[in-house]
Design a protein around this motif. Structure first.
Motif, short mmCIF file in Angstrom:
data_model
loop_
_atom_site.label_atom_id
_atom_site.label_comp_id
_atom_site.label_asym_id
_atom_site.label_seq_id
_atom_site.Cartn_x
_atom_site.Cartn_y
_atom_site.Cartn_z
N ALA A 184 -4.01 -0.63 8.42
CA ALA A 184 -4.93 -1.19 7.44
C ALA A 184 -4.21 -2.20 6.55
CB ALA A 184 -5.52 -0.07 6.58
N LEU A 185 -5.00 -3.10 5.97
CA LEU A 185 -4.51 -4.12 5.04
C LEU A 185 -3.54 -5.10 5.71
CD1 LEU A 185 -4.13 -1.98 1.80
CD2 LEU A 185 -5.98 -3.54 2.40
N LYS B 37 -12.94 -7.01 6.65
CA LYS B 37 -13.49 -5.90 5.89
C LYS B 37 -13.07 -4.57 6.52
CE LYS B 37 -17.56 -8.44 4.25
NZ LYS B 37 -19.02 -8.55 4.33
N ALA C 223 0.83 -1.20 0.00
CA ALA C 223 0.00 0.00 0.00
C ALA C 223 0.87 1.25 0.00
CB ALA C 223 -0.93 0.00 1.21
N LYS D 243 -7.13 -4.70 -2.39
CA LYS D 243 -8.23 -4.87 -1.45
C LYS D 243 -9.16 -6.03 -1.79
CE LYS D 243 -8.28 0.00 -0.06
NZ LYS D 243 -9.10 1.21 0.12
N ASN D 244 -8.95 -6.71 -2.91
CA ASN D 244 -9.91 -7.76 -3.27
C ASN D 244 -9.57 -9.08 -2.58
OD1 ASN D 244 -7.74 -8.71 -4.77
ND2 ASN D 244 -8.97 -9.16 -6.58
N GLN E 48 -10.42 -3.92 7.98
CA GLN E 48 -9.00 -3.68 7.67
C GLN E 48 -8.79 -3.26 6.21
OE1 GLN E 48 -7.89 -3.18 10.73
NE2 GLN E 48 -5.95 -4.15 10.17
N GLY E 49 -9.87 -3.20 5.44
CA GLY E 49 -9.76 -2.65 4.10
C GLY E 49 -9.95 -3.62 2.96
N PHE E 50 -10.16 -4.92 3.27
CA PHE E 50 -10.32 -5.90 2.21
C PHE E 50 -11.78 -6.03 1.81
CE2 PHE E 50 -6.37 -7.19 4.31
CZ PHE E 50 -5.53 -7.31 3.22
N GLU E 51 -12.03 -6.09 0.51
CA GLU E 51 -13.38 -6.21 -0.02
C GLU E 51 -13.58 -7.64 -0.47
OE1 GLU E 51 -13.68 -3.24 -3.05
OE2 GLU E 51 -13.19 -1.59 -1.69
#
Length: 245
Positions: free
Chosen positions: A151-152, A237, A86, A100-101, A239-242
């Protein structure tokens, strides 16, 4: 000890001497961890060596593994980590969306798990014992707070490593024909577990500690009878993951 023999004698250790791992031993463990395969050389993991006893004590309570997490020679938390990537993308003025996927999260999860298993194998080759601690996922929000995670990043599990004082007998694994096949997944055979259930039943009845009267299929039915850790997806989610992409 040859490698296959060592691997086939793996057991989870839950009783350790109260002897801390030396820095030299930890360095070898970290070097082993980083030597594993990594998808596209992403190296999407971080290993946190938990030295603060108060933090370690709370992680022990969260994971419900207090006795051996507090006492083992070392305790490590393995974090699936795309924060580095990131920062690289931000510096290049690129979108973070590809990080993020679900696929990116799986890449980080696989990288982290490979690193952990390399570290476990190295530890056991040195005469040490290990135990994976998935119980840190009982309260990921608090774990992330304790460890100051950005995040992430997602803490996947912990690992205790130390000098074993007691080892259980090796659990009988599934026969090879119960988890290997050629070309296609077989529609019959993988659920014919009567002989394996008998072997596991005898193991549980006669092992040297914590005997119980059960089979493998009974343990699986009990374990999956309830939804476990339903807040994990919510945390991932956050933490930024979709996870739907």
């Amino acid at each position: 000890m040859d490698l296959l023999n060592q691997m086939q004698h793996h057991v989870s250790v839950r009783d350790f001497e109260a002897t801390s791992l030396s820095d030299e031993v930890k360095t070898k463990l970290f070097q082993a961890a980083q030597s594993g395969s990594s998808s596209n050389f992403v190296q999407a993991f971080t290993i946190l060596d938990i030295k603060d006893q108060l933090v370690r004590n709370e992680l022990a309570e969260i994971s419900q593994s207090a006795a051996y997490v507090k006492k083992s020679g070392g305790f490590f938390v393995f974090v699936a980590d795309l924060n580095r990537q990131a920062q690289i993308l931000k510096a290049n003025h690129q979108s973070l969306a590809p990080l993020k996927n679900l696929e990116s999260f799986l890449v980080a999860t696989v990288d982290t798990t490979i690193a952990a298993q390399n570290m476990a194998l190295m530890a056991e080759s040195m005469g040490l014992g290990i135990c994976y601690i998935g119980g840190i996922r009982n309260n990921l929000a608090r774990v992330a707070e304790l460890l100051n995670l950005p995040a992430l990043t997602v803490p996947l599990f912990g690992m205790t490593i130390g000098i074993p004082t007691v080892k259980n007998e090796v659990k009988p694994r599934l026969p090879l024909n119960q988890f290997t096949a050629v070309d296609q997944y077989p529609r019959t055979g993988f659920t014919e577990l009567k002989d394996y259930d008998q072997a596991v039943h005898q193991y549980y009845l006669h092992r040297s500690s914590h005997q119980k009267d059960t089979t493998w299929t009974q343990t699986q039915a009990t374990f999956f009878a309830e939804l476990r850790r339903p807040k994990v997806a919510q945390f991932v989610k956050k933490q930024g993951f979709e996870l739907v992409k």
